[in-house]
Design a protein around this motif. Structure first.
Motif, short mmCIF file in Angstrom:
data_model
loop_
_atom_site.label_atom_id
_atom_site.label_comp_id
_atom_site.label_asym_id
_atom_site.label_seq_id
_atom_site.Cartn_x
_atom_site.Cartn_y
_atom_site.Cartn_z
N SER A 1 0.58 -1.07 0.07
CA SER A 1 0.05 -0.36 0.41
C SER A 1 1.19 1.30 0.27
CB SER A 1 -1.78 -0.13 1.19
OG SER A 1 -1.36 0.96 1.42
N TYR A 21 2.72 -11.67 1.99
CA TYR A 21 3.38 -9.88 3.03
C TYR A 21 3.18 -9.57 2.53
CZ TYR A 21 6.64 -14.80 3.72
OH TYR A 21 7.28 -15.81 3.79
N LEU A 22 2.57 -7.94 3.58
CA LEU A 22 2.52 -6.14 2.92
C LEU A 22 3.47 -5.45 3.55
CD1 LEU A 22 -0.93 -6.98 4.59
CD2 LEU A 22 -0.86 -7.57 2.72
N LEU A 23 3.90 -4.64 2.63
CA LEU A 23 4.44 -3.74 2.97
C LEU A 23 3.71 -2.33 2.75
CD1 LEU A 23 6.88 -2.01 2.89
CD2 LEU A 23 6.86 -2.02 0.53
N VAL A 24 3.78 -1.09 3.47
CA VAL A 24 2.48 -0.50 3.39
C VAL A 24 4.09 1.07 3.96
CG1 VAL A 24 0.88 0.95 5.26
CG2 VAL A 24 0.96 -1.17 5.25
N LYS A 42 -2.58 -1.29 12.13
CA LYS A 42 -1.00 -1.93 14.06
C LYS A 42 -2.14 -3.41 14.00
CE LYS A 42 2.28 1.38 12.86
NZ LYS A 42 3.14 2.38 13.57
N MET A 45 -3.43 -5.78 13.06
CA MET A 45 -2.05 -7.05 11.57
C MET A 45 -1.52 -7.66 12.76
SD MET A 45 -2.60 -6.19 8.21
CE MET A 45 -4.76 -6.18 8.74
N VAL A 50 -0.36 -10.97 10.80
CA VAL A 50 0.03 -10.73 9.69
C VAL A 50 1.53 -9.94 9.53
CG1 VAL A 50 -0.50 -9.54 7.45
CG2 VAL A 50 -2.31 -9.98 9.03
N ASN A 51 1.98 -10.32 8.04
CA ASN A 51 3.62 -10.13 8.11
C ASN A 51 3.68 -8.71 7.63
OD1 ASN A 51 6.63 -10.12 7.51
ND2 ASN A 51 6.81 -12.47 7.11
N TYR A 52 4.01 -7.77 8.19
CA TYR A 52 4.27 -7.15 7.21
C TYR A 52 5.39 -5.47 7.75
CZ TYR A 52 1.83 -4.44 11.68
OH TYR A 52 1.99 -3.32 12.62
N GLN A 53 5.92 -4.93 7.41
CA GLN A 53 6.18 -3.56 7.39
C GLN A 53 5.54 -2.69 6.89
OE1 GLN A 53 10.07 -3.73 4.51
NE2 GLN A 53 9.78 -5.83 5.08
N PHE A 54 5.77 -1.51 8.04
CA PHE A 54 4.79 -0.49 7.67
C PHE A 54 6.00 1.05 7.98
CE2 PHE A 54 2.69 3.32 8.96
CZ PHE A 54 1.45 2.89 8.70
#
Length: 105
Positions: A1, A21-24, A42, A45, A50-54
């Motif tokens: 996103s 995997y998510l990238l925000v 956050k 997630m 959830v495996n994400y990077q913010f």
């Protein structure tokens, strides 16, 4: 996103539902997304594991990757509070490329 709304129509309530995997990439100066919405995203997630990077980019507004954002903003035409930010655009693009390299090894 990239400068997304971060609100979910169907909140994730269980671990394992989101397997991607998510990238925000979020503009810290984005007035269209409140700090409460960021926190809620956050928490959602994290609770769902959830495996994400913010990535919160200082000084960047909503639409920071759109070179036309300044022309479309409220200052010129009564539109939304958006703005292009070249440094944020380049940083988020580099982040995305690094993310893809990591995910698609």
């Amino acid at each position: 996103s990239f400068h997304g709304a971060l609100a979910t129509q169907t909140p994730v309530t269980q671990p394992g539902v989101v397997r991607a995997y998510l990238l925000v990439e979020h503009g810290e100066a984005d007035s269209m997304v409140t700090p409460q919405q960021v926190d809620a995203f956050k928490k959602e997630m994290d609770a769902a594991k959830v495996n994400y990077q913010f990535v919160s980019i200082p000084g960047a507004k909503h639409g920071f990757t759109n070179p036309d954002a300044d022309r479309l903003s409220h200052g010129d035409h009564g539109g939304p509070d958006i703005g292009y930010n070249e440094a944020a655009d380049k940083r988020s693009w580099a982040d995305m490329q690094a993310f893809f390299k990591q995910v698609f090894k």
